[in-house]
Design a protein around this motif. Structure first.
Motif, PDB file in Angstrom:
ATOM      1  N   ASP A  38       1.100  -1.670  -0.073  1.00 25.25           N
ATOM      2  CA  ASP A  38       0.112  -0.276  -0.200  1.00 25.25           C
ATOM      3  C   ASP A  38       0.960   1.417   0.060  1.00 25.25           C
ATOM      4  OD1 ASP A  38       0.892   0.101   2.585  1.00 25.25           O
ATOM      5  OD2 ASP A  38      -0.815  -0.275   3.394  1.00 25.25           O
ATOM      6  N   ALA A  39       0.109   2.748  -0.502  1.00 21.09           N
ATOM      7  CA  ALA A  39       1.256   3.644  -0.065  1.00 21.09           C
ATOM      8  C   ALA A  39       1.962   4.095   1.308  1.00 21.09           C
ATOM      9  CB  ALA A  39       0.148   4.904  -0.589  1.00 21.09           C
ATOM     10  N   GLU A  40       1.135   3.574   2.082  1.00 21.36           N
ATOM     11  CA  GLU A  40       1.911   3.807   3.648  1.00 21.36           C
ATOM     12  C   GLU A  40       3.497   2.827   3.315  1.00 21.36           C
ATOM     13  OE1 GLU A  40       2.586   5.284   7.158  1.00 21.36           O
ATOM     14  OE2 GLU A  40       1.223   5.444   6.126  1.00 21.36           O
ATOM     15  N   ARG A  41       3.547   1.779   2.464  1.00 22.45           N
ATOM     16  CA  ARG A  41       4.772   0.899   2.683  1.00 22.45           C
ATOM     17  C   ARG A  41       5.345   1.213   1.464  1.00 22.45           C
ATOM     18  NH1 ARG A  41       2.646  -4.979   3.553  1.00 22.45           N
ATOM     19  NH2 ARG A  41       0.420  -4.239   3.097  1.00 22.45           N
ATOM     20  N   LEU A  42       4.856   2.407   0.760  1.00 24.14           N
ATOM     21  CA  LEU A  42       6.143   3.036  -0.475  1.00 24.14           C
ATOM     22  C   LEU A  42       6.632   4.503   0.194  1.00 24.14           C
ATOM     23  CD1 LEU A  42       3.569   2.436  -3.278  1.00 24.14           C
ATOM     24  CD2 LEU A  42       5.625   0.637  -2.529  1.00 24.14           C
ATOM     25  N   PHE A  43       6.016   4.526   1.129  1.00 20.50           N
ATOM     26  CA  PHE A  43       5.902   6.093   1.074  1.00 20.50           C
ATOM     27  C   PHE A  43       7.377   6.151   2.026  1.00 20.50           C
ATOM     28  CE2 PHE A  43       6.725   9.750   4.468  1.00 20.50           C
ATOM     29  CZ  PHE A  43       6.513  10.850   3.924  1.00 20.50           C
TER      30      PHE A  43
ATOM     31  N   ALA B 178      12.467  11.989  -2.171  1.00 17.96           N
ATOM     32  CA  ALA B 178      12.379  13.145  -2.338  1.00 17.96           C
ATOM     33  C   ALA B 178      13.389  14.289  -1.207  1.00 17.96           C
ATOM     34  CB  ALA B 178      11.473  13.831  -1.616  1.00 17.96           C
ATOM     35  N   LYS B 179      14.047  13.853  -0.791  1.00 18.25           N
ATOM     36  CA  LYS B 179      15.209  14.141   0.543  1.00 18.25           C
ATOM     37  C   LYS B 179      16.018  14.101  -0.174  1.00 18.25           C
ATOM     38  CE  LYS B 179      17.711  13.555   4.446  1.00 18.25           C
ATOM     39  NZ  LYS B 179      17.932  12.119   5.650  1.00 18.25           N
ATOM     40  N   CYS B 180      16.734  12.921  -1.294  1.00 18.96           N
ATOM     41  CA  CYS B 180      17.661  13.343  -1.966  1.00 18.96           C
ATOM     42  C   CYS B 180      17.814  14.337  -3.551  1.00 18.96           C
ATOM     43  CB  CYS B 180      18.097  12.146  -1.780  1.00 18.96           C
ATOM     44  SG  CYS B 180      18.708  10.271  -1.062  1.00 18.96           S
TER      45      CYS B 180
ATOM     46  N   CYS C  39      -5.410   3.010 -11.879  1.00 16.32           N
ATOM     47  CA  CYS C  39      -5.036   3.606 -10.687  1.00 16.32           C
ATOM     48  C   CYS C  39      -5.363   3.416  -9.562  1.00 16.32           C
ATOM     49  CB  CYS C  39      -7.334   3.807 -11.007  1.00 16.32           C
ATOM     50  SG  CYS C  39      -7.757   4.869  -9.880  1.00 16.32           S
ATOM     51  N   GLU C  40      -4.456   2.011  -8.839  1.00 21.27           N
ATOM     52  CA  GLU C  40      -4.486   1.792  -7.816  1.00 21.27           C
ATOM     53  C   GLU C  40      -3.294   2.242  -7.398  1.00 21.27           C
ATOM     54  OE1 GLU C  40      -6.734  -2.240  -6.623  1.00 21.27           O
ATOM     55  OE2 GLU C  40      -5.060  -2.106  -7.782  1.00 21.27           O
ATOM     56  N   ILE C  41      -1.587   2.745  -8.756  1.00 19.86           N
ATOM     57  CA  ILE C  41      -0.770   2.645  -9.057  1.00 19.86           C
ATOM     58  C   ILE C  41      -0.549   4.423  -8.719  1.00 19.86           C
ATOM     59  CG2 ILE C  41       1.346   2.817 -10.035  1.00 19.86           C
ATOM     60  CD1 ILE C  41       0.645  -0.105  -8.711  1.00 19.86           C
ATOM     61  N   LYS C  42      -1.421   4.524  -9.570  1.00 20.59           N
ATOM     62  CA  LYS C  42      -1.294   6.625 -10.044  1.00 20.59           C
ATOM     63  C   LYS C  42      -1.387   7.086  -7.474  1.00 20.59           C
ATOM     64  CE  LYS C  42      -3.345  10.823 -10.826  1.00 20.59           C
ATOM     65  NZ  LYS C  42      -4.561  11.470 -10.489  1.00 20.59           N
ATOM     66  N   ASP C  43      -2.831   5.926  -7.907  1.00 18.25           N
ATOM     67  CA  ASP C  43      -3.699   7.086  -6.502  1.00 18.25           C
ATOM     68  C   ASP C  43      -1.978   7.167  -5.162  1.00 18.25           C
ATOM     69  OD1 ASP C  43      -5.581   7.900  -8.006  1.00 18.25           O
ATOM     70  OD2 ASP C  43      -7.213   6.087  -6.722  1.00 18.25           O
ATOM     71  N   ALA C  44      -1.676   5.691  -5.540  1.00 16.80           N
ATOM     72  CA  ALA C  44      -0.878   5.409  -4.295  1.00 16.80           C
ATOM     73  C   ALA C  44       1.023   6.528  -4.200  1.00 16.80           C
ATOM     74  CB  ALA C  44      -0.250   3.967  -4.427  1.00 16.80           C
ATOM     75  N   LEU C  45       1.132   6.992  -5.257  1.00 16.62           N
ATOM     76  CA  LEU C  45       2.514   7.479  -5.831  1.00 16.62           C
ATOM     77  C   LEU C  45       1.697   9.261  -5.914  1.00 16.62           C
ATOM     78  CD1 LEU C  45       3.452   5.987  -8.685  1.00 16.62           C
ATOM     79  CD2 LEU C  45       5.086   5.862  -6.519  1.00 16.62           C
ATOM     80  N   GLU C  46       0.373   9.334  -6.401  1.00 15.63           N
ATOM     81  CA  GLU C  46      -0.034  10.298  -5.773  1.00 15.63           C
ATOM     82  C   GLU C  46       0.041  10.866  -4.213  1.00 15.63           C
ATOM     83  OE1 GLU C  46      -3.299  13.734  -8.020  1.00 15.63           O
ATOM     84  OE2 GLU C  46      -3.394  11.898  -8.030  1.00 15.63           O
ATOM     85  N   ALA C  47      -0.740   9.772  -3.231  1.00 19.19           N
ATOM     86  CA  ALA C  47      -0.889  10.273  -2.106  1.00 19.19           C
ATOM     87  C   ALA C  47       0.438  10.154  -0.977  1.00 19.19           C
ATOM     88  CB  ALA C  47      -1.313   8.904  -1.704  1.00 19.19           C
ATOM     89  N   CYS C  48       1.778   9.457  -2.184  1.00 20.78           N
ATOM     90  CA  CYS C  48       3.058   9.622  -1.341  1.00 20.78           C
ATOM     91  C   CYS C  48       3.601  10.603  -1.925  1.00 20.78           C
ATOM     92  CB  CYS C  48       4.153   8.449  -2.050  1.00 20.78           C
ATOM     93  SG  CYS C  48       3.275   6.880  -1.444  1.00 20.78           S
TER      94      CYS C  48
ATOM     95  N   ALA D  40       1.789  13.401  -2.195  1.00 24.53           N
ATOM     96  CA  ALA D  40       1.376  14.951  -1.785  1.00 24.53           C
ATOM     97  C   ALA D  40       1.661  14.973   0.160  1.00 24.53           C
ATOM     98  CB  ALA D  40      -0.245  14.561  -1.418  1.00 24.53           C
ATOM     99  N   ARG D  41       2.120  14.056   0.700  1.00 20.62           N
ATOM    100  CA  ARG D  41       2.404  14.119   2.000  1.00 20.62           C
ATOM    101  C   ARG D  41       3.395  14.672   2.247  1.00 20.62           C
ATOM    102  NH1 ARG D  41       3.026   8.223   4.499  1.00 20.62           N
ATOM    103  NH2 ARG D  41       3.463   9.069   6.300  1.00 20.62           N
ATOM    104  N   LEU D  42       4.770  14.812   0.786  1.00 18.32           N
ATOM    105  CA  LEU D  42       5.688  15.711   1.181  1.00 18.32           C
ATOM    106  C   LEU D  42       5.384  17.283   0.960  1.00 18.32           C
ATOM    107  CD1 LEU D  42       7.450  12.850  -0.412  1.00 18.32           C
ATOM    108  CD2 LEU D  42       7.703  13.723   1.632  1.00 18.32           C
ATOM    109  N   GLY D  43       4.135  17.477   0.645  1.00 19.45           N
ATOM    110  CA  GLY D  43       4.006  18.668   0.064  1.00 19.45           C
ATOM    111  C   GLY D  43       3.228  18.852  -0.911  1.00 19.45           C
ATOM    112  N   GLY D  44       1.859  19.917  -0.963  1.00 15.57           N
ATOM    113  CA  GLY D  44       1.462  20.099  -3.219  1.00 15.57           C
ATOM    114  C   GLY D  44       2.451  20.545  -4.017  1.00 15.57           C
ATOM    115  N   GLN D  45       3.378  20.893  -3.446  1.00 15.40           N
ATOM    116  CA  GLN D  45       4.377  21.358  -4.721  1.00 15.40           C
ATOM    117  C   GLN D  45       4.647  20.336  -5.544  1.00 15.40           C
ATOM    118  OE1 GLN D  45       5.704  25.456  -4.951  1.00 15.40           O
ATOM    119  NE2 GLN D  45       7.703  24.843  -5.073  1.00 15.40           N
ATOM    120  N   VAL D  46       5.209  19.617  -4.276  1.00 15.09           N
ATOM    121  CA  VAL D  46       6.299  18.703  -4.761  1.00 15.09           C
ATOM    122  C   VAL D  46       5.474  17.070  -5.264  1.00 15.09           C
ATOM    123  CG1 VAL D  46       7.416  16.166  -3.367  1.00 15.09           C
ATOM    124  CG2 VAL D  46       7.049  18.058  -2.577  1.00 15.09           C
TER     125      VAL D  46
END
Length: 280
Positions: A211-216, A223-225, A247-256, A258-264
Motif C-alpha cells: 500500500d502507499a504507506e509501505r512505499l512512502f 524526495a529528500k535526496c 488507478c491504484e498505482i497512480k493514487d498510491a504515488l500521488e498520496a505519497c 502529497a504527504r511531502l507537500g502540494g508543490q512536490v
C-alpha cells in the motif's frame, strides 16, 4: 500538463522480450498499445505520456517514433540505440529524420541485465554517451543497487548532461530496503544532473501485499535526496499491472507525494519531466 513519464507498449506475438519469459509475468505477456492506454489516461486525468524502450532493438525505437507521430498524447520517446556502436551519432541523426523523430527525447539500455556491473564505464559505452549528449538527448539509467556506483561515476563524468534514474533504482521494498541503496541514492542525487522517477515501486514490493504507506519511506528518501525539482511520476504501465491497476498505482504515488507537500506533487506530475527531457 500532467504527464505519465514512464509507460510501455509491446506485443510478444510480434517481437521477442527475453525479460518477459519468467512464469510470474504471464499476466502481462500480451499486446498493449495506445488504444489500451488512452482510456486509462483519460480516467486518471493524465494529459500526456512518455513511452520507454522495452527491448534492445532499433526496430522498436523506430516503431515508437511512428506511434508518437500518430498519437498526440505521446509527447516523448525514450528509445534504444547501441551505445557501443562507433556510428551511433549517425544512427541518432537518422532516427530524428523519421516521422516522429522530433519526439526522440532520450535513450535507455537495460543495464541491470548486463553481467558486468560496470558496463556503463566501458570506454565504448562512454563514447556512445558522448555522441548522445552532443545531440541533447537524456539518458535513462535502468539500474539496481549493484550498478549504482557505475551510474554515479557516469553522472560525475558528464556534469553538463541530463540523466533520469528509472524506478528509483528498484529499491528492495519487499525485503524492507537496505543501507546500500539508501546511501548510493544520496550520492547519485548529489551529482545535481540526475532526476529520479518515482515509478515501478509497487512491483518491487510484495505484489499482493502493498500500500502507499509501505512505499512512502522510499519515496520520502528519494524526495529528500533529489528535492522537489527532480522527482518525476511514472506509472510503469503495463508492468505495474502485476501489482495493481493503473488507478491504484497512480493514487498510491500521488498520496505519497502529497504527504511531502502540494508543490512536490505538482512538479512531479509534469514540470520536472518537461525539464529532464527538454519537452516543449
Amino acid at each position: 500538463m500532467i504527464i505519465d513519464a514512464h509507460q510501455h507498449f509491446w506485443d510478444p506475438a510480434r517481437a521477442n522480450y527475453p525479460w518477459m519469459e519468467a512464469p510470474e509475468l504471464t499476466p502481462i505477456r500480451r499486446a498493449f498499445g495506445p488504444a489500451n492506454l488512452a482510456p486509462l489516461l483519460k480516467a486518471n486525468g493524465i494529459d500526456a505520456s512518455i513511452v520507454v524502450q522495452c527491448r534492445s532493438a532499433l526496430e522498436e525505437t523506430e516503431e515508437f517514433l511512428r506511434i508518437a507521430h500518430a498519437t498526440p498524447s505521446v509527447i516523448g520517446v525514450v528509445g534504444w540505440a547501441d551505445l557501443t556502436d562507433g556510428d551511433l551519432g549517425d544512427t541518432l541523426d537518422r532516427l530524428r529524420t523519421l516521422p516522429g523523430g522530433d519526439k526522440l527525447v532520450g535513450i535507455r539500455h537495460q543495464v541491470h541485465d548486463e553481467l558486468d556491473a560496470d558496463w556503463l564505464l566501458r570506454e565504448d559505452v562512454q563514447q556512445g554517451l558522448t555522441a548522445m549528449f552532443a545531440r541533447d538527448l537524456t539518458y535513462d539509467f535502468l539500474v539496481r543497487t549493484r550498478e549504482l556506483p557505475a551510474a554515479i561515476a557516469t553522472a560525475q563524468a558528464f556534469p553538463q548532461a541530463r540523466f533520469v534514474l528509472d524506478h528509483a533504482a528498484k529499491p528492495p521494498i519487499a525485503g524492507g530496503g537496505c543501507d546500500e541503496w539508501t546511501n548510493h541514492i544520496a550520492t547519485l542525487a548529489a551529482c545535481g544532473n540526475v532526476w529520479c522517477k518515482i515509478s515501478g515501486l509497487a512491483t518491487e514490493a510484495i505484489w499482493n501485499d502493498w500500500d502507499a504507506e509501505r512505499l512512502f519511506p522510499f519515496v520520502a528518501h528519494a524526495a529528500k535526496c533529489f528535492g522537489e525539482d527532480r522527482l518525476i511520476f511514472g506509472s510503469d504501465w503495463p508492468v505495474c499491472l502485476l501489482a495493481g491497476s493503473y488507478c491504484e498505482i497512480k493514487d498510491a504515488l500521488e498520496a505519497c507525494l502529497a504527504r511531502l507537500g502540494g508543490q512536490v506533487r505538482e512538479k512531479a506530475f509534469g514540470v520536472n519531466a518537461m525539464a529532464a527531457y527538454r519537452l516543449v
